[in-house]
Scaffold this motif. Structure first.
Motif, PDB file in Angstrom:
ATOM      1  N   GLY A  22       3.555  12.097  -5.910  1.00  0.00           N
ATOM      2  CA  GLY A  22       4.556  12.363  -6.935  1.00  0.00           C
ATOM      3  C   GLY A  22       3.955  12.445  -8.319  1.00  0.00           C
ATOM      4  O   GLY A  22       3.119  11.612  -8.692  1.00  0.00           O
ATOM      5  N   VAL A  23       4.345  13.467  -9.079  1.00  0.00           N
ATOM      6  CA  VAL A  23       3.893  13.590 -10.467  1.00  0.00           C
ATOM      7  C   VAL A  23       4.297  12.318 -11.210  1.00  0.00           C
ATOM      8  O   VAL A  23       5.470  11.915 -11.178  1.00  0.00           O
ATOM      9  N   SER A  24       3.346  11.689 -11.892  1.00  0.00           N
ATOM     10  CA  SER A  24       3.592  10.351 -12.412  1.00  0.00           C
ATOM     11  C   SER A  24       3.261  10.236 -13.891  1.00  0.00           C
ATOM     12  O   SER A  24       2.709  11.153 -14.504  1.00  0.00           O
ATOM     13  N   ASP A  25       3.597   9.065 -14.437  1.00  0.00           N
ATOM     14  CA  ASP A  25       3.330   8.757 -15.833  1.00  0.00           C
ATOM     15  C   ASP A  25       2.270   7.668 -15.915  1.00  0.00           C
ATOM     16  O   ASP A  25       1.738   7.211 -14.899  1.00  0.00           O
ATOM     17  N   ALA A  26       1.960   7.247 -17.141  1.00  0.00           N
ATOM     18  CA  ALA A  26       0.912   6.240 -17.318  1.00  0.00           C
ATOM     19  C   ALA A  26       1.275   4.944 -16.597  1.00  0.00           C
ATOM     20  O   ALA A  26       0.402   4.297 -15.992  1.00  0.00           O
ATOM     21  N   GLU A  27       2.555   4.554 -16.634  1.00  0.00           N
ATOM     22  CA  GLU A  27       2.951   3.330 -15.928  1.00  0.00           C
ATOM     23  C   GLU A  27       2.735   3.471 -14.429  1.00  0.00           C
ATOM     24  O   GLU A  27       2.293   2.538 -13.751  1.00  0.00           O
ATOM     25  N   GLY A  28       3.055   4.648 -13.884  1.00  0.00           N
ATOM     26  CA  GLY A  28       2.845   4.872 -12.468  1.00  0.00           C
ATOM     27  C   GLY A  28       1.385   4.747 -12.073  1.00  0.00           C
ATOM     28  O   GLY A  28       1.045   4.117 -11.068  1.00  0.00           O
ATOM     29  N   PHE A  29       0.494   5.348 -12.879  1.00  0.00           N
ATOM     30  CA  PHE A  29      -0.932   5.243 -12.585  1.00  0.00           C
ATOM     31  C   PHE A  29      -1.423   3.806 -12.761  1.00  0.00           C
ATOM     32  O   PHE A  29      -2.314   3.357 -12.023  1.00  0.00           O
ATOM     33  N   ALA A  30      -0.848   3.077 -13.706  1.00  0.00           N
ATOM     34  CA  ALA A  30      -1.179   1.658 -13.842  1.00  0.00           C
ATOM     35  C   ALA A  30      -0.802   0.903 -12.582  1.00  0.00           C
ATOM     36  O   ALA A  30      -1.592   0.106 -12.042  1.00  0.00           O
ATOM     37  N   ALA A  31       0.412   1.156 -12.083  1.00  0.00           N
ATOM     38  CA  ALA A  31       0.866   0.478 -10.867  1.00  0.00           C
ATOM     39  C   ALA A  31      -0.006   0.843  -9.673  1.00  0.00           C
ATOM     40  O   ALA A  31      -0.347  -0.023  -8.848  1.00  0.00           O
ATOM     41  N   MET A  32      -0.380   2.119  -9.562  1.00  0.00           N
ATOM     42  CA  MET A  32      -1.274   2.528  -8.478  1.00  0.00           C
ATOM     43  C   MET A  32      -2.596   1.784  -8.552  1.00  0.00           C
ATOM     44  O   MET A  32      -3.133   1.317  -7.529  1.00  0.00           O
ATOM     45  N   GLY A  33      -3.143   1.678  -9.764  1.00  0.00           N
ATOM     46  CA  GLY A  33      -4.402   0.970  -9.931  1.00  0.00           C
ATOM     47  C   GLY A  33      -4.299  -0.491  -9.570  1.00  0.00           C
ATOM     48  O   GLY A  33      -5.216  -1.065  -8.962  1.00  0.00           O
ATOM     49  N   VAL A  34      -3.185  -1.119  -9.916  1.00  0.00           N
ATOM     50  CA  VAL A  34      -2.988  -2.530  -9.572  1.00  0.00           C
ATOM     51  C   VAL A  34      -2.871  -2.694  -8.059  1.00  0.00           C
ATOM     52  O   VAL A  34      -3.492  -3.594  -7.468  1.00  0.00           O
ATOM     53  N   VAL A  35      -2.089  -1.840  -7.405  1.00  0.00           N
ATOM     54  CA  VAL A  35      -1.954  -1.933  -5.950  1.00  0.00           C
ATOM     55  C   VAL A  35      -3.312  -1.777  -5.271  1.00  0.00           C
ATOM     56  O   VAL A  35      -3.687  -2.570  -4.395  1.00  0.00           O
ATOM     57  N   GLU A  36      -4.050  -0.751  -5.653  1.00  0.00           N
ATOM     58  CA  GLU A  36      -5.366  -0.536  -5.056  1.00  0.00           C
ATOM     59  C   GLU A  36      -6.249  -1.768  -5.250  1.00  0.00           C
ATOM     60  O   GLU A  36      -6.957  -2.201  -4.334  1.00  0.00           O
ATOM     61  N   LEU A  93       3.701  -1.834   9.564  1.00  0.00           N
ATOM     62  CA  LEU A  93       3.912  -0.399   9.416  1.00  0.00           C
ATOM     63  C   LEU A  93       2.734   0.367  10.001  1.00  0.00           C
ATOM     64  O   LEU A  93       1.574   0.043   9.748  1.00  0.00           O
ATOM     65  N   GLU A  94       3.040   1.402  10.768  1.00  0.00           N
ATOM     66  CA  GLU A  94       1.994   2.269  11.321  1.00  0.00           C
ATOM     67  C   GLU A  94       1.555   3.310  10.300  1.00  0.00           C
ATOM     68  O   GLU A  94       0.449   3.839  10.382  1.00  0.00           O
ATOM     69  N   SER A  95       2.425   3.637   9.380  1.00  0.00           N
ATOM     70  CA  SER A  95       2.099   4.564   8.297  1.00  0.00           C
ATOM     71  C   SER A  95       2.850   4.113   7.051  1.00  0.00           C
ATOM     72  O   SER A  95       3.892   3.458   7.142  1.00  0.00           O
ATOM     73  N   TRP A  96       2.300   4.443   5.893  1.00  0.00           N
ATOM     74  CA  TRP A  96       2.922   3.980   4.659  1.00  0.00           C
ATOM     75  C   TRP A  96       2.501   4.868   3.505  1.00  0.00           C
ATOM     76  O   TRP A  96       1.545   5.635   3.602  1.00  0.00           O
ATOM     77  N   ARG A  97       3.240   4.761   2.434  1.00  0.00           N
ATOM     78  CA  ARG A  97       2.916   5.446   1.187  1.00  0.00           C
ATOM     79  C   ARG A  97       3.655   4.738   0.060  1.00  0.00           C
ATOM     80  O   ARG A  97       4.503   3.885   0.307  1.00  0.00           O
ATOM     81  N   TRP A  98       3.313   5.095  -1.158  1.00  0.00           N
ATOM     82  CA  TRP A  98       4.126   4.657  -2.290  1.00  0.00           C
ATOM     83  C   TRP A  98       4.819   5.855  -2.905  1.00  0.00           C
ATOM     84  O   TRP A  98       4.557   7.005  -2.523  1.00  0.00           O
ATOM     85  N   TYR A  99       5.715   5.601  -3.866  1.00  0.00           N
ATOM     86  CA  TYR A  99       6.484   6.651  -4.528  1.00  0.00           C
ATOM     87  C   TYR A  99       6.099   6.659  -6.003  1.00  0.00           C
ATOM     88  O   TYR A  99       6.594   5.875  -6.796  1.00  0.00           O
ATOM     89  N   GLY A 100       5.164   7.559  -6.343  1.00  0.00           N
ATOM     90  CA  GLY A 100       4.599   7.575  -7.680  1.00  0.00           C
ATOM     91  C   GLY A 100       5.426   8.317  -8.713  1.00  0.00           C
ATOM     92  O   GLY A 100       5.198   8.168  -9.911  1.00  0.00           O
ATOM     93  N   ALA A 101       6.348   9.162  -8.261  1.00  0.00           N
ATOM     94  CA  ALA A 101       7.139   9.948  -9.212  1.00  0.00           C
ATOM     95  C   ALA A 101       7.891   9.035 -10.174  1.00  0.00           C
ATOM     96  O   ALA A 101       8.281   7.913  -9.824  1.00  0.00           O
ATOM     97  N   VAL A 102       8.090   9.518 -11.383  1.00  0.00           N
ATOM     98  CA  VAL A 102       8.777   8.729 -12.404  1.00  0.00           C
ATOM     99  C   VAL A 102      10.226   8.520 -11.983  1.00  0.00           C
ATOM    100  O   VAL A 102      10.936   9.489 -11.682  1.00  0.00           O
ATOM    101  N   PRO A 103      10.700   7.277 -11.924  1.00  0.00           N
ATOM    102  CA  PRO A 103      12.093   7.027 -11.498  1.00  0.00           C
ATOM    103  C   PRO A 103      13.088   7.628 -12.460  1.00  0.00           C
ATOM    104  O   PRO A 103      12.823   7.790 -13.664  1.00  0.00           O
ATOM    105  N   ASP A 104      14.261   7.967 -11.951  1.00  0.00           N
ATOM    106  CA  ASP A 104      15.348   8.424 -12.809  1.00  0.00           C
ATOM    107  C   ASP A 104      15.824   7.273 -13.677  1.00  0.00           C
ATOM    108  O   ASP A 104      15.938   6.133 -13.215  1.00  0.00           O
ATOM    109  N   CYS A 105      16.071   7.546 -14.934  1.00  0.00           N
ATOM    110  CA  CYS A 105      16.554   6.512 -15.863  1.00  0.00           C
ATOM    111  C   CYS A 105      18.066   6.577 -15.978  1.00  0.00           C
ATOM    112  O   CYS A 105      18.646   7.606 -15.777  1.00  0.00           O
TER     113      CYS A 105
END
Length: 226
Positions: free
Chosen positions: A141-155, A214-226
């Motif tokens: 999902g096309v993301s914002d700086a917060e999304g990439f921050a969250a991805m980095g923390v999860v990783e 879970l046998e498969s998984w992903r996260w949802y990086g797109a910017v949430p609706d406000c």
């Protein structure tokens, strides 16, 4: 990782009240990981990292590469919305992760962790300085700086878990840090269970009561609706 979950599950945090993931969270996660991993400098870094097929050395390189790539994705004046910044990723052995970032083996585990620290600092700086309206491509999902921050923390949190298993180290990150990234990236995850156990479950690394592995998984990086 393949998608098999619907977003917006019942009980997901309300976007208006959710606590954002910040550059400070990235910095904190990386510093905690480094502190834990430095306790294993004398261990076998060529052994497998937990249940991964990668060695502990390769897993740290992969984590550093993730942090670098997320920072780089925010770097262009006009970030790409439909593709990754075209670095040349290299696979050094069959089954190893494709990376741009590799550590000098002659520098040993201490040098390897310095590479991780440097890449974490890059993502921290980019998240701190990127305007909130900027968007950039990610496969989930096309993301914002917060999304990439969250991805980095999860990783950082989950791969440090893999490394701790491989190196024989203790590792339990703060519940609040886990909760913030769960709320941002895993809207389908249970909200009434231990936060670290839930993040491990959401990334295919554990089970929860009433929720099998879970046998498969992903996260949802797109910017949430406000």
């Amino acid at each position: 990782m393949a998608v098999d979950h619907a977003s917006g599950a019942s009980g997901a945090p309300d976007e208006a009240t959710r606590t954002p993931v910040t550059a400070d969270d990235v910095q904190h996660a990386v510093r905690l990981a480094l502190t834990a991993l430095r306790a294993g400098l004398g261990a076998d870094w060529d052994g497998r990292a937990g249940t991964l097929e990668w060695s502990c050395w390769e897993t740290v390189e992969h984590l550093a590469d993730d942090l670098f790539a997320y920072a780089a994705q925010l770097g262009p004046e006009v970030p790409p919305s439909d593709e990754a910044v075209p670095f040349a990723w290299v696979v050094r052995r069959e089954g190893a992760p494709p990376n741009v970032i590799f550590a000098d083996r002659a520098a040993g585990p201490r040098g390897l962790l310095q590479v991780l620290e440097a890449c974490g600092a890059m993502l921290t700086a980019m998240v701190r300085t990127t305007p909130a309206e900027v968007r950039s491509h990610h496969v989930f999902g096309v993301s914002d700086a917060e999304g990439f921050a969250a991805m980095g923390v999860v990783e950082t949190l989950v791969h440090t878990h893999d490394l701790a298993q491989g190196l024989g180290l203790a590792w339990t990150p703060p519940a609040g840090l886990c909760d913030r990234v769960l709320a941002r990236l895993f809207p389908h995850a249970p909200t009434d269970s231990d936060r670290w156990a839930t993040l491990l479950w959401a990334t295919g690394r554990g089970e929860l009561p009433r929720h099998g592995r879970l046998e498969s998984w992903r996260w949802y990086g797109a910017v949430p609706d406000c």
